[in-house]
Design a protein around this motif. Structure first.
Motif, short mmCIF file in Angstrom:
data_model
loop_
_atom_site.label_atom_id
_atom_site.label_comp_id
_atom_site.label_asym_id
_atom_site.label_seq_id
_atom_site.Cartn_x
_atom_site.Cartn_y
_atom_site.Cartn_z
N THR A 197 0.81 -1.22 0.00
CA THR A 197 0.00 0.00 0.00
C THR A 197 0.85 1.28 0.00
OG1 THR A 197 -0.20 -0.37 2.38
CG2 THR A 197 -2.07 -0.99 1.03
N ALA A 198 2.01 1.27 0.64
CA ALA A 198 2.86 2.46 0.63
C ALA A 198 3.31 2.78 -0.80
CB ALA A 198 4.08 2.25 1.53
N GLY A 199 3.67 1.75 -1.56
CA GLY A 199 4.06 1.95 -2.95
C GLY A 199 2.89 2.41 -3.80
N GLY A 200 1.69 1.88 -3.49
CA GLY A 200 0.49 2.33 -4.19
C GLY A 200 0.22 3.80 -3.93
N THR A 201 0.48 4.22 -2.69
CA THR A 201 0.31 5.63 -2.35
C THR A 201 1.27 6.49 -3.16
OG1 THR A 201 -0.23 4.96 -0.08
CG2 THR A 201 0.38 7.27 -0.43
N THR A 202 2.50 6.07 -3.25
CA THR A 202 3.53 6.86 -3.93
C THR A 202 3.24 6.96 -5.42
OG1 THR A 202 5.04 5.96 -2.29
CG2 THR A 202 6.02 7.17 -4.12
N LEU A 203 2.90 5.82 -6.03
CA LEU A 203 2.58 5.85 -7.46
C LEU A 203 1.27 6.62 -7.71
CD1 LEU A 203 3.09 5.15 -10.38
CD2 LEU A 203 1.99 2.92 -9.98
N GLY A 204 0.29 6.44 -6.82
CA GLY A 204 -0.98 7.16 -6.96
C GLY A 204 -0.76 8.66 -6.95
N VAL A 205 0.10 9.12 -6.05
CA VAL A 205 0.42 10.55 -5.97
C VAL A 205 1.19 10.99 -7.23
CG1 VAL A 205 1.95 12.19 -4.79
CG2 VAL A 205 0.27 10.85 -3.49
N ALA A 206 2.12 10.16 -7.69
CA ALA A 206 2.87 10.50 -8.91
C ALA A 206 1.90 10.70 -10.08
CB ALA A 206 3.88 9.39 -9.23
#
Lengths: 443, 443
Positions: free
Chosen positions: A381-390
């Motif tokens: 989920t942390a990586g999903g957050t980062t890509l989602g923000v990107a």
């Protein structure tokens, strides 16, 4: 930030129970608030102003560059080093022979050129990269920071490695301690999901459930540090925190080396306490200062989940301080409602021309699936957050699609299966014959 | 094993829909039973005797060594290659520029010197190693074999990557296809555990549940290959199997290179179909033939779970053929009751002076925990089986503790949490205060 007395620090050492402290180029600690300097030791707050301490190096001194290798000589030394964070030992608070000591040798993870993802996001081909830290030994970036804390623990003569945790850190500490021959004792909230308990307990250390919230766990750990019962204990994210934090610099080093010793133009980093983002910036600055990369502007972007977005909220409101929030998000490894490094994150993102943004839980899940189906990388989920923000920042025009962008993936989807399970399943169920196959429209 | 007409194979090529087949040094296929040779293509069984086909190489020819680099020249070429299996491209059925094509770049995983484990098992310090393939992109050795099958699929003009699977392979195929821009369609038994479904489905390909057993799934896939509906489909473990299997050779290459271009004395390998064990032996033989390592005796040991031990049973009974079993073990990724390569495994283990042994489910769980608490490596049930067998063979004196031994860990514990969950948990639950901490005997 003032500098005083650093010259004398370079020769200062601290006796531990095992002898003189050798932490390589680390020359001391200094307060990030008031600049006061201290000898290397298991301390984390300034005695004068209670500000956080950070590691200072011989190469921080203006005069030291004369003897410290720089530029192409240092590049060559690094390139000939091991395929782990220890290739950067000359820039870390570790002894020069660190790679010979038993440890998990984390780092040197893949920087994936993400052309499929770039196409979907409208980024120019060859310009989008994912730094994939799920390739670390326990599959998160925590192996980097724990490896640093472990070397500090060795130097200070500690025999037990400890931490408070709700997930990735517990496993990273348990595994690192096992390999290094340390006792480990990890504290978690007693009502953690069973899967996470297994992942932390399997390494055979003490795993202690605390009846209370994660805040109660933290408070208890602080109490234990001040008590004789905690003697000889290195809490990686408390009394070893200044060393621990330096591990995140290696993400910056690796990204630049893997880009051919170049700074990225834009980098997107998740925010929990905010430590990782500030240390990546520190790492980039060091590479410039040491002549390892050419100086040029870069922008740093921070990523949060909407359900725990205190830094993003402060950024948008134009505030310098962060108002604490009560977390409510599936991105549990980012769910720190009162992030210690929030103000520093705000400063860095503003100073570099970046931003802090947040995404909903639904956008986090969508981003996890987007990365999996475009690049074959299953992130947590942390990586999903980062890509989602990107993605959000690219769509908003805040991230330039014609420039080089690196998205930092800090962990592994196998650890947060629950986040995607409700919307991820079989596309069809058929009988074992061709008629059934055709009827399902699969031919 | 006969050799006929191989010289002419070296210049033989097959036209695919995308043009001429370029699979680097691969010159053709030959039957492991009757020696008949065939042009490179998506075939897997001999037209004459139905024996399994395997890839032949230009460097297999006695005359080819004059132009093919060998010894130190080839070593240097490999050492300058990428940090993935593609450093061995000159020895694999892949084009020379394989590393530039979109793929997951698996391999070059850690060979861990396991001194803590050695101490517990009574092995001489510095002599025991774990080849840790949990460091691969989807955290199992399957990424190696799927990467080979993918290159064959490209060469033959296939556009869909497929397989039957109950676990690791499904994820490896889904991820590799996503990254390479292939459609994927993976077939699984419809009643698989939800966690495994999520791990396979997240990459966005078709995931089709088949109402039936794993045998039904396999039968259906064979039917599909013969049907127009299966046109353009590469089944990694069926019609691409000869190429797929070659991926396991890279384990042998990496182990020897990481030992400083030396053969290990003893190597312990899990047995499912037996393919991996036979290909590791093939890889070791190639290294000797090409002058990359000095020739010396080595022993190969095979590991099975007691609940699915047809090869171990045949070995102990002195049989050359394997009697099928109905699997019943927690080591599900090894649960093949009728292993295709069983007879070859028996031959290799006997010829090298090794053995095949099996362990109980309880010993498998114990071995998982042993590896975690000594070396910080969390392996899945297959790795527990392999280490459990290694331990049993050391205790029985079949493995010499004064010689170099490599234990192959093929997968990751996060994928088989259920195996250790019942016996892995918190050591204590306490109230958040020092009195409670002391009462629990933790101080």
């Amino acid at each position: 930030m003032r500098r005083k007395g650093l010259a004398s620090m370079a020769v200062q050492t601290v006796a531990s129970t095992t002898g003189t402290v050798d932490l390589g180029p680390a020359s001391g600690l200094s307060c990030r608030e008031c600049g006061e300097v201290f000898a290397l030791g298991p301390i984390f707050a300034c005695e004068l102003c209670f500000g956080p301490l950070e590691v200072k190096y011989a190469y921080d001194l203006p005069s030291a560059t004369a003897t410290f290798p720089t530029g192409s000589a240092l590049r060559k030394q690094i390139e000939n080093g091991p395929a782990s964070i220890w290739r950067y030992a000359p820039l870390l608070p570790v002894p020069a022979d660190v790679a010979t000591k038993p440890n998990l040798n984390p780092g040197w993870t893949k920087l994936v050129q993400a052309d499929n993802l770039a196409r979907e996001l409208g980024v120019e081909r060859g310009r989008l990269f994912v730094k994939d830290d799920s390739g670390n030994p326990t599959h998160s970036f925590k192996d980097r920071v724990v490896a640093q804390a472990l070397e500090a623990a060795r130097a200070f003569g500690f025999t037990t490695l400890s931490c408070s945790s709700t997930g990735n850190l517990a496993g990273a500490v348990g595994a690192a301690a096992a390999r290094a021959g340390f006792r480990s004792c990890v504290f978690i909230p007693h009502d953690l999901e069973q899967g996470k308990i297994v992942m932390a307990a399997v390494y055979g250390g003490e795993l202690v459930g605390i009846e209370g919230t994660y805040d109660d766990v933290n408070r208890f750990c602080s109490e234990l540090i001040g008590d004789p019962a905690g003697e000889g204990w290195g809490f990686v994210n408390v009394n070893l925190r200044p060393y621990y934090g330096e591990g995140s610099k290696t993400l910056a080093y690796e990204i630049c080396e893997q880009l051919g010793w170049q700074l990225p133009d834009q980098i997107v980093i998740p925010i929990a306490s905010g430590s990782q983002l500030t240390k990546i910036d520190k790492g980039l600055q060091e590479l410039i200062k040491l002549g390892l990369v050419e100086d040029k502007p870069y922008k740093i972007f921070g990523a949060q989940a909407e359900g725990c977005s205190p830094v993003s909220a402060a950024f948008k409101a134009g505030h310098d301080v962060v108002r604490p929030q009560k977390p409510d998000t599936i991105a549990k490894s980012l769910a720190i409602g009162n992030p210690a490094d929030g103000p520093y994150v705000l400063d860095i993102c503003r100073r570099t021309g970046g931003a802090v943004e947040d995404v909903t839980d639904e956008q986090i899940v969508d981003a996890i699936k987007l990365l999996a189906r475009t690049e074959g990388i299953f992130t947590e989920t942390a990586g999903g957050t980062t890509l989602g923000v990107a993605k959000k920042l690219i769509e908003a025009g805040a991230i330039d699609p014609s420039l080089t962008t690196v998205v930092v993936n800090t962990g592994d989807g196998l650890k947060t299966l629950d986040a995607v399970a409700p919307t991820t399943g079989m596309t069809a169920v058929i009988s074992p014959n061709l008629d059934s196959f055709r009827e399902a429209g699969l031919a």
